[in-house]
Structure formats: structure tokens, C-alpha cells
Design a protein around this motif. Structure first.
Motif, PDB file in Angstrom:
ATOM      1  N   UNK A 185      93.604   9.700 171.355  1.00 46.33           N
ATOM      2  CA  UNK A 185      92.351   9.068 170.951  1.00 46.33           C
ATOM      3  C   UNK A 185      91.562   9.886 169.937  1.00 46.33           C
ATOM      4  N   UNK A 186      92.149  10.948 169.404  1.00 47.12           N
ATOM      5  CA  UNK A 186      91.403  11.778 168.453  1.00 47.12           C
ATOM      6  C   UNK A 186      91.211  11.026 167.143  1.00 47.12           C
ATOM      7  N   UNK A 187      90.061  11.243 166.495  1.00 53.70           N
ATOM      8  CA  UNK A 187      89.848  10.588 165.206  1.00 53.70           C
ATOM      9  C   UNK A 187      90.793  11.150 164.152  1.00 53.70           C
ATOM     10  N   UNK A 188      91.257  10.303 163.253  1.00 55.83           N
ATOM     11  CA  UNK A 188      92.171  10.760 162.214  1.00 55.83           C
ATOM     12  C   UNK A 188      92.896   9.604 161.594  1.00 55.83           C
ATOM     13  N   UNK A 189      93.804   9.893 160.678  1.00 59.56           N
ATOM     14  CA  UNK A 189      94.482   8.840 159.923  1.00 59.56           C
ATOM     15  C   UNK A 189      95.502   8.050 160.740  1.00 59.56           C
ATOM     16  N   UNK A 190      95.919   8.552 161.885  1.00 60.22           N
ATOM     17  CA  UNK A 190      96.903   7.850 162.715  1.00 60.22           C
ATOM     18  C   UNK A 190      96.657   8.260 164.166  1.00 60.22           C
ATOM     19  N   UNK A 191      97.193   7.493 165.130  1.00 60.07           N
ATOM     20  CA  UNK A 191      97.020   7.909 166.528  1.00 60.07           C
ATOM     21  C   UNK A 191      97.694   9.265 166.766  1.00 60.07           C
ATOM     22  N   UNK A 192      97.012  10.147 167.448  1.00 63.13           N
ATOM     23  CA  UNK A 192      97.555  11.494 167.673  1.00 63.13           C
ATOM     24  C   UNK A 192      97.764  12.228 166.361  1.00 63.13           C
ATOM     25  N   UNK A 220     101.656  14.080 169.856  1.00 62.30           N
ATOM     26  CA  UNK A 220     101.577  12.639 170.152  1.00 62.30           C
ATOM     27  C   UNK A 220     101.942  11.807 168.934  1.00 62.30           C
ATOM     28  N   UNK A 221     101.353  12.143 167.788  1.00 63.12           N
ATOM     29  CA  UNK A 221     101.477  11.304 166.597  1.00 63.12           C
ATOM     30  C   UNK A 221     102.813  11.484 165.892  1.00 63.12           C
ATOM     31  N   UNK A 222     103.146  10.472 165.091  1.00 57.03           N
ATOM     32  CA  UNK A 222     104.445  10.467 164.426  1.00 57.03           C
ATOM     33  C   UNK A 222     104.610  11.625 163.448  1.00 57.03           C
ATOM     34  N   UNK A 223     103.588  11.878 162.625  1.00 62.31           N
ATOM     35  CA  UNK A 223     103.688  12.955 161.636  1.00 62.31           C
ATOM     36  C   UNK A 223     103.899  14.303 162.324  1.00 62.31           C
ATOM     37  N   UNK A 224     103.123  14.536 163.372  1.00 66.25           N
ATOM     38  CA  UNK A 224     103.218  15.820 164.083  1.00 66.25           C
ATOM     39  C   UNK A 224     104.608  15.982 164.700  1.00 66.25           C
ATOM     40  N   UNK A 240     104.419  10.400 172.301  1.00 67.18           N
ATOM     41  CA  UNK A 240     104.101   8.972 172.456  1.00 67.18           C
ATOM     42  C   UNK A 240     104.445   8.114 171.234  1.00 67.18           C
ATOM     43  N   UNK A 241     104.106   8.583 170.037  1.00 61.59           N
ATOM     44  CA  UNK A 241     104.304   7.736 168.851  1.00 61.59           C
ATOM     45  C   UNK A 241     105.571   8.103 168.075  1.00 61.59           C
ATOM     46  N   UNK A 242     106.564   8.517 168.809  1.00 60.56           N
ATOM     47  CA  UNK A 242     107.861   8.854 168.224  1.00 60.56           C
ATOM     48  C   UNK A 242     108.570   7.575 167.763  1.00 60.56           C
ATOM     49  N   UNK A 243     109.274   7.663 166.644  1.00 57.76           N
ATOM     50  CA  UNK A 243     110.052   6.507 166.180  1.00 57.76           C
ATOM     51  C   UNK A 243     111.549   6.799 166.327  1.00 57.76           C
ATOM     52  N   UNK A 244     112.347   5.730 166.180  1.00 58.27           N
ATOM     53  CA  UNK A 244     113.783   5.838 166.446  1.00 58.27           C
ATOM     54  C   UNK A 244     114.484   6.902 165.602  1.00 58.27           C
TER      55      UNK A 244
END
Ligand SMILES: [Zn+2]
Length: 396
Positions: A185-192, A220-224, A240-244
Motif C-alpha cells: 500500500x505504499x505510495x509510488x508508481x506501482x503497487x509495492x 512486493x512490486x514487480x520492478x523490485x 506478490x506482484x511477480x509475473x510469469x
């Protein structure tokens, strides 16, 4: 001291997932010498014979993600700093004990207030405390003002990152924990959102590895997650926001996922009950399904999985550590896969060669459950007895 244990059922969690019925197991000074069919074992002699009765035996669990000493609000109650710190250490000791009651024989602490978990680890090692074997990072490392700064060193830039990781190692860490992203829920350009630069993450992993420590990242976020996996981290925590495509990369590189399903579960169930207006808890509810799907897909793709609860985070109880396995099965894993994540998976990630399965040469650290966990995963919560290096733990 040679002890002979007799039991009716055992899941060894060896590579083949062997289940034994009516077995005898000999342990010498806490180490397994052999496991045989009961009839053969009955011909052997030992100093002591222990009957495990009707119990279902499995290797002791490994919780790969806990926070034994979170800063639990003693500040307001106790203005005296020393008194507060003493109480926090005691809280950490009590938390370790709760883990043991849940059948956890080893845990990895990924960030404790002032690094106190390191001292608790030492006390267990010295035999001052009966507790699970503890691997600890001491303080985590994060961006200045970033996620987890209350339990971490704050850095700006690759050079400070290098210094902080070296400091963590100097403090006595077994593992290095990097906070790469914010919360869901942190503020930023994408979730996490990613809070560290590529250079900072590469530098962290390179330095940790150069000093012989594994690197685990909160991401959490995809970029990270992407930056961390590319940099060669050993485990992604949460994810959490991992992609395939990232899952494929993890499967290839042997990167572990430690999903910590308990974290959003307790935030949603308990958090919303007690703090209905807290937006963080509501957000956790939204990501619950996504999080579980990530775990299921990772398992299907052959990503290594280790069980971790994130116990110590809000409303996340140490005593219920085994519940993580129930949530893993709800997410789509088989009971065997969940058990493996909590035993051999954790041992692989933590590098604990003597734990993770019940075989000759390993520690006689096991749990006695009242039902068959491979048929009904909830049985992992029904711990009747815990044996640590061959010795029965007093669970009172
Ligand atoms: Zn955590």
C-alpha cells in the motif's frame, strides 16, 4: 546415549517423499543413526526406548521468515529506554518459545529491533535457552526512510549499501536482508514500489555473497522483484506482484520464494476486525488472491519454495506458524508440497544440512502430530510433542 524410537507412521521428507509405517529409529547423541522397519529394529539394543504411540511423525518445521523482536509499541508504555529494551529481548525469547510449541525447530529472523535476534540466537546456541535454531540477519538494510527502517540500517547509494551490508556481517549476521520495495500500500508508481536503485541492489547482493552470506529480499512490486532476481538474490520474500517471466527466471536460477501467506491473512482477518478503518488491511484483502496464485504458479513452474510466516508482524502469531502450510494448500499446493516447503525447502534455503528430513546422519528433530498431515494438512497444527536433537521438549 543411544535412544530407540518406535512409531507407527513417519513422513521422512526425503527426496522421494517416503512414508514409513511401523518404524524403529535409532539416534545417538541427537543424530539419527538409522531408520528401519519396526520388526528389525526390535532386535537392536539402546540405552533408552521411546514409544511414539499413535502419533504421525514428521521432520520439525522450519519457519524461514520471522521477526522475533519487532518494536511492539513498548515505547508508549515505557519511557525508560533500557527497561523497554530489556522487555523487548524477553518478548523475543518468548516468541522463540512459541515457535517451538508450534513444532518449529529452526527459524530465520529477517529483521529485529536493534538486531536483538542475534543475541537470542547466541543464547540458544550456548544452551542458555531451549529454542529453535535461529539464523538471523540482525538489522535489515533499507533505503533512507524506506520500508522497515525501524529495524534496519538506512542507506543512500551503492557505497553506503556496501558499508551497511559489511556492518550487518560485522554485527554477526548469518544472512543479509534487503528491503527492496515498499509495502503493498505504499505510495509510488506501482503497487509495492521499488525503493532501491539497481546499483544498490546489485551491490547488496554482491557484498553479501562476497562475505559468504545469502541475501533475502523483501519485495512486493514487480520492478523490485525483477531487479533482485536479476541481481542473484537467494530468496524473494512475499513476491506478490511477480509475473510469469520472473517465475521462469527464478526457476532457472534456483531462487527461493518465501510467500508468507500468513502476513496478509492475519492483516485481513484480525486487522480488519480490530482496526476496520485502516486502509492497509483493506489493501491486503485485495492482494490475498493474487498472492496465492503467485505461489501456485511458482510451484507449477518448479520454483523452490520455503515456508515462512512473517510472524511478529501485526496480528501474526508465532504459536500459529504451522497455519502457513494450511494456507499454502488453500492456495493450491498439495499437502506434501506444503510440508516439503516447511522442512527440506527451509533447510535448503537456510543451509541447515542436519535438518529438513528424517534420514541417517540428520538431527532427530521431529514433531508428533495427532493425524495424518498428508491426508489433512490441518493436522500440522495438532502438535502433540516436539523432539529437538532427540530430546523431548517440555511444551507446558
Ligand atoms: Zn518480514
Amino acid at each position: 546415549m543411544r535412544t530407540l524410537y518406535f512409531g507407527k507412521w513417519m513422513y521422512t521428507a526425503d527426496e522421494k517423499g517416503t512414508v514409513l509405517k511401523d518404524f524403529g529409529m535409532l539416534a545417538e547423541d541427537g543424530r539419527i543413526v538409522w531408520i528401519k522397519p519396526r520388526q528389525e529394529a526390535e532386535e537392536e539394543t539402546a540405552d533408552k526406548v521411546v514409544t511414539l504411540g499413535e502419533s504421525y511423525v514428521a521432520p520439525g518445521f522450519i519457519d524461514s521468515h520471522v521477526h522475533l523482536v519487532p518494536d511492539g509499541g513498548w515505547n508508549e508504555e515505557t519511557p525508560n529506554e533500557e527497561r523497554k529494551n530489556a522487555a523487548l529481548v524477553c518478548e523475543g525469547v518468548s516468541n522463540a518459545r512459541e515457535l517451538l510449541k508450534a513444532g518449529v525447530v529452526a527459524c530465520r529472523d529477517l529483521g529485529s529491533y536493534k538486531g536483538y535476534a542475534l543475541g537470542i540466537r547466541d543464547a540458544v546456541k550456548k544452551g542458555l535457552l531451549e529454542g529453535p535454531e535461529i539464523m538471523a540477519c540482525g538489522r535489515a538494510v533499507c533505503a533512507r526512510g524506506g520500508h522497515g527502517y525501524e529495524i534496519g540500517y538506512e542507506v543512500n547509494g551503492a557505497n553506503e549499501m556496501r558499508g551497511a551490508v559489511r556492518q550487518v556481517v560485522k554485527d554477526g549476521a548469518d544472512v543479509v536482508k534487503i528491503m527492496a520495495s515498499g509495502g503493498v500500500n505504499s505510495p509510488g508508481p506501482e503497487p509495492g514500489p521499488c525503493e532501491l536503485t539497481k546499483e544498490e541492489i546489485w551491490c547488496a547482493v554482491e557484498t553479501a555473497h562476497a562475505w559468504g552470506r545469502k541475501a533475502g529480499v523483501h519485495a512486493h512490486g514487480n520492478t523490485a522483484i525483477r531487479r533482485c532476481v536479476e541481481a542473484g538474490v537467494d530468496s524473494v520474500e512475499h513476491g506478490v506482484f511477480m509475473t510469469e517471466d520472473i517465475m521462469d527466471m527464478m526457476a532457472e536460477m534456483g531462487t527461493f520464494l518465501v510467500p508468507t501467506l500468513c502476513a496478509p491473512y492475519y492483516a485481513v482477518t484480525e486487522g480488519l476486525k480490530r482496526e476496520p478503518d485502516n486502509p492497509d488491511h483493506a489493501k491486503s484483502r485485495e492482494v490475498l488472491k493474487r498472492h496465492r496464485d503467485v505461489l501456485k504458479r511458482c510451484a507449477e513452474k518448479g520454483v523452490k519454495i520455503a515456508m515462512g510466516t512473517d510472524a511478529g508482524c501485526p496480528f501474526n502469531p508465532f504459536r500459529e506458524a504451522a497455519y502457513e502450510m494450511v494456507l499454502m494448500v488453500e492456495a493450491g499446493l498439495t499437502p506434501g508440497q506444503a510440508l516439503d516447503a516447511a522442512t527440506r525447502g527451509g533447510a535448503g534455503l537456510l543451509g541447515l544440512d542436519s535438518l529438513g528430513s528424517l534420514e541417517a546422519g540428520k538431527a532427530a528433530s521431529f514433531v508428533c502430530l495427532s493425524g495424518n498431515p498428508l491426508e489433512e494438512i490441518e493436522q500440522v497444527r495438532n502438535v502433540e510433542a516436539v523432539y529437538l536433537n532427540g530430546k523431548k521438549v517440555n511444551l507446558e
